[in-house]
Write a protein that holds these residues in place. Structure first.
Motif, PDB file in Angstrom:
ATOM      1  N   THR A 172      -1.546  30.035  44.838  1.00  0.00           N
ATOM      2  CA  THR A 172      -1.511  31.495  44.911  1.00  0.00           C
ATOM      3  C   THR A 172      -2.874  32.023  44.496  1.00  0.00           C
ATOM      4  N   SER A 173      -3.163  33.220  44.932  1.00  0.00           N
ATOM      5  CA  SER A 173      -4.421  33.864  44.591  1.00  0.00           C
ATOM      6  C   SER A 173      -4.192  35.359  44.510  1.00  0.00           C
ATOM      7  N   ILE A 174      -4.885  35.978  43.584  1.00  0.00           N
ATOM      8  CA  ILE A 174      -4.839  37.429  43.460  1.00  0.00           C
ATOM      9  C   ILE A 174      -6.273  37.929  43.553  1.00  0.00           C
ATOM     10  N   GLY A 175      -6.458  39.060  44.196  1.00  0.00           N
ATOM     11  CA  GLY A 175      -7.803  39.598  44.364  1.00  0.00           C
ATOM     12  C   GLY A 175      -7.831  41.098  44.191  1.00  0.00           C
ATOM     13  N   PHE A 176      -8.908  41.557  43.538  1.00  0.00           N
ATOM     14  CA  PHE A 176      -9.102  42.990  43.317  1.00  0.00           C
ATOM     15  C   PHE A 176     -10.504  43.378  43.753  1.00  0.00           C
ATOM     16  N   ILE A 177     -10.626  44.608  44.199  1.00  0.00           N
ATOM     17  CA  ILE A 177     -11.895  45.133  44.682  1.00  0.00           C
ATOM     18  C   ILE A 177     -12.885  45.281  43.528  1.00  0.00           C
ATOM     19  N   ASN A 178     -14.113  44.894  43.780  1.00  0.00           N
ATOM     20  CA  ASN A 178     -15.225  45.136  42.864  1.00  0.00           C
ATOM     21  C   ASN A 178     -16.170  46.041  43.634  1.00  0.00           C
ATOM     22  N   SER A 179     -16.041  47.348  43.409  1.00  0.00           N
ATOM     23  CA  SER A 179     -16.795  48.311  44.217  1.00  0.00           C
ATOM     24  C   SER A 179     -18.301  48.223  43.964  1.00  0.00           C
ATOM     25  N   GLN A 180     -18.716  47.817  42.777  1.00  0.00           N
ATOM     26  CA  GLN A 180     -20.153  47.694  42.510  1.00  0.00           C
ATOM     27  C   GLN A 180     -20.776  46.558  43.316  1.00  0.00           C
ATOM     28  N   ALA A 181     -20.058  45.444  43.445  1.00  0.00           N
ATOM     29  CA  ALA A 181     -20.574  44.301  44.195  1.00  0.00           C
ATOM     30  C   ALA A 181     -20.127  44.330  45.656  1.00  0.00           C
ATOM     31  N   ASN A 182     -19.330  45.330  46.030  1.00  0.00           N
ATOM     32  CA  ASN A 182     -18.832  45.488  47.392  1.00  0.00           C
ATOM     33  C   ASN A 182     -18.114  44.225  47.881  1.00  0.00           C
ATOM     34  N   CYS A 183     -17.194  43.736  47.032  1.00  0.00           N
ATOM     35  CA  CYS A 183     -16.458  42.530  47.391  1.00  0.00           C
ATOM     36  C   CYS A 183     -15.068  42.547  46.750  1.00  0.00           C
ATOM     37  N   ILE A 184     -14.272  41.565  47.128  1.00  0.00           N
ATOM     38  CA  ILE A 184     -12.974  41.347  46.512  1.00  0.00           C
ATOM     39  C   ILE A 184     -13.097  40.072  45.687  1.00  0.00           C
ATOM     40  N   ASN A 185     -12.915  40.181  44.386  1.00  0.00           N
ATOM     41  CA  ASN A 185     -12.955  39.014  43.506  1.00  0.00           C
ATOM     42  C   ASN A 185     -11.583  38.359  43.501  1.00  0.00           C
ATOM     43  N   LEU A 186     -11.570  37.047  43.717  1.00  0.00           N
ATOM     44  CA  LEU A 186     -10.326  36.298  43.815  1.00  0.00           C
ATOM     45  C   LEU A 186     -10.181  35.309  42.669  1.00  0.00           C
ATOM     46  N   LYS A 187      -8.966  35.199  42.183  1.00  0.00           N
ATOM     47  CA  LYS A 187      -8.621  34.135  41.247  1.00  0.00           C
ATOM     48  C   LYS A 187      -7.523  33.332  41.915  1.00  0.00           C
ATOM     49  N   LEU A 188      -7.738  32.035  42.057  1.00  0.00           N
ATOM     50  CA  LEU A 188      -6.806  31.164  42.752  1.00  0.00           C
ATOM     51  C   LEU A 188      -6.275  30.114  41.783  1.00  0.00           C
ATOM     52  N   LEU A 189      -4.977  29.892  41.807  1.00  0.00           N
ATOM     53  CA  LEU A 189      -4.338  28.839  41.022  1.00  0.00           C
ATOM     54  C   LEU A 189      -3.652  27.882  41.983  1.00  0.00           C
ATOM     55  N   ASP A 190      -3.883  26.575  41.789  1.00  0.00           N
ATOM     56  CA  ASP A 190      -3.219  25.613  42.658  1.00  0.00           C
ATOM     57  C   ASP A 190      -1.912  25.137  42.031  1.00  0.00           C
ATOM     58  N   ARG A 191      -1.262  24.213  42.695  1.00  0.00           N
ATOM     59  CA  ARG A 191       0.054  23.720  42.292  1.00  0.00           C
ATOM     60  C   ARG A 191       0.060  23.136  40.879  1.00  0.00           C
ATOM     61  N   ILE A 192      -1.039  22.501  40.472  1.00  0.00           N
ATOM     62  CA  ILE A 192      -1.051  21.858  39.154  1.00  0.00           C
ATOM     63  C   ILE A 192      -1.734  22.713  38.084  1.00  0.00           C
ATOM     64  N   GLY A 193      -2.089  23.945  38.445  1.00  0.00           N
ATOM     65  CA  GLY A 193      -2.619  24.882  37.459  1.00  0.00           C
ATOM     66  C   GLY A 193      -4.119  24.985  37.378  1.00  0.00           C
ATOM     67  N   ASN A 194      -4.849  24.289  38.253  1.00  0.00           N
ATOM     68  CA  ASN A 194      -6.295  24.440  38.271  1.00  0.00           C
ATOM     69  C   ASN A 194      -6.640  25.842  38.751  1.00  0.00           C
ATOM     70  N   ALA A 195      -7.635  26.446  38.119  1.00  0.00           N
ATOM     71  CA  ALA A 195      -8.047  27.808  38.477  1.00  0.00           C
ATOM     72  C   ALA A 195      -9.408  27.771  39.162  1.00  0.00           C
ATOM     73  N   TYR A 196      -9.548  28.573  40.207  1.00  0.00           N
ATOM     74  CA  TYR A 196     -10.789  28.692  40.957  1.00  0.00           C
ATOM     75  C   TYR A 196     -11.096  30.172  41.145  1.00  0.00           C
ATOM     76  N   SER A 197     -12.381  30.467  41.231  1.00  0.00           N
ATOM     77  CA  SER A 197     -12.804  31.838  41.525  1.00  0.00           C
ATOM     78  C   SER A 197     -13.541  31.838  42.854  1.00  0.00           C
ATOM     79  N   SER A 198     -13.378  32.912  43.573  1.00  0.00           N
ATOM     80  CA  SER A 198     -14.071  33.077  44.831  1.00  0.00           C
ATOM     81  C   SER A 198     -14.231  34.570  45.068  1.00  0.00           C
ATOM     82  N   ARG A 199     -14.960  34.907  46.098  1.00  0.00           N
ATOM     83  CA  ARG A 199     -15.099  36.314  46.445  1.00  0.00           C
ATOM     84  C   ARG A 199     -15.220  36.460  47.941  1.00  0.00           C
TER      85      ARG A 199
END
Length: 181
Positions: free
Chosen positions: A52-79
Motif C-alpha cells: 500500500t502507499s499513501i501520497g500527499f501533495i507538496n505544493s512547494q516542490a510541485n509533487c506528490i510525496n509517497l510513502k509505500l509499505l510492502d507486505r513485510i513492512g518495509n517502507a519506501y519513499s518516492s515522489r
C-alpha cells in the motif's frame, strides 16, 4: 471460467467484518500515519494486497510525496512530479478518477516493478487531498470495493485532521482584528 469465478469468490474478504475490524482499530489512532498503518494491515492481511502507499501533495516542490509499505513492512519513499502527466498517480490526483496500473516501474522499487496496482484519489468536497495506492497479484473486485470504502474513511480522517490543524493554528488569532490574543 467457472473455476476462476469460484476461486475469486473464495478469496474475497467478508466486507462487514473487514470494515468493522478496521473502524474498531482506526478509532483509537491519533494521526494519519497510524490510521494508514491500520489500513495497510487490513489491506495486506484481509484483502490480499501486496503493498500500500499513501501520497500527499507538496505544493512547494510541485509533487506528490509517497510513502509505500510492502507486505513485510518495509517502507519506501518516492515522489511523483505533477508535471509527469502520464504518471498514473498524477492522473488519479488531477483527474480525480481511480487508475488501474499494470506496471509500477515509476515507483523505483525494483522488486515491485511490473506489479499491478490501483490508485484511489482521496476526494472530499471536490478537492483531492491525496492518493491511496495498493498493489495486487490477482484482481478481486469485491476486495477492491472494500479498499475503496477504506480509502473513503481515510480521506475523511485526513480532511478532518487538516481542518483540526487549521483551527489549532488560528485559535489564538482574533477573528475580527486578526491580531494574536
Amino acid at each position: 471460467n467457472y473455476s476462476q469465478k469460484f476461486f475469486s469468490y473464495q478469496n474475497s474478504a467478508d466486507a462487514v467484518e473487514t470494515l468493522y475490524e478496521f473502524c474498531s482499530s482506526a478509532k483509537h489512532k491519533d494521526n494519519v500515519e497510524e490510521v494508514f498503518y491500520s489500513l495497510h494491515n487490513m489491506a495486506i492481511s484481509k484483502l490480499g494486497f501486496s503493498f500500500t502507499s499513501i501520497g500527499f501533495i507538496n505544493s512547494q516542490a510541485n509533487c506528490i510525496n509517497l510513502k509505500l509499505l510492502d507486505r513485510i513492512g518495509n517502507a519506501y519513499s518516492s515522489r511523483a512530479r505533477l508535471s509527469e502527466t502520464q504518471n498514473p498517480i498524477v492522473r488519479a490526483f488531477i483527474d480525480k478518477i481511480p487508475q488501474n496500473i499494470t506496471n509500477t516501474d515509476f515507483l523505483n522499487v525494483s522488486y515491485l516493478n511490473k506489479s499491478h496496482a490501483v490508485v484511489f484519489p482521496m476526494i472530499f468536497q471536490g478537492e483531492c487531498v491525496g492518493i491511496l495506492m495498493a498493489g495486487y497479484n490477482d484482481l478481486n473486485q469485491q476486495n477492491m470495493d472494500i479498499l475503496s470504502i477504506l480509502s473513503d474513511y481515510l480521506t475523511l480522517y485526513v480532511f478532518y485532521q487538516q481542518l483540526a490543524e487549521k483551527v489549532t493554528l488560528h485559535r489564538d488569532v482574533d477573528a475580527l482584528t486578526s491580531l494574536k490574543n
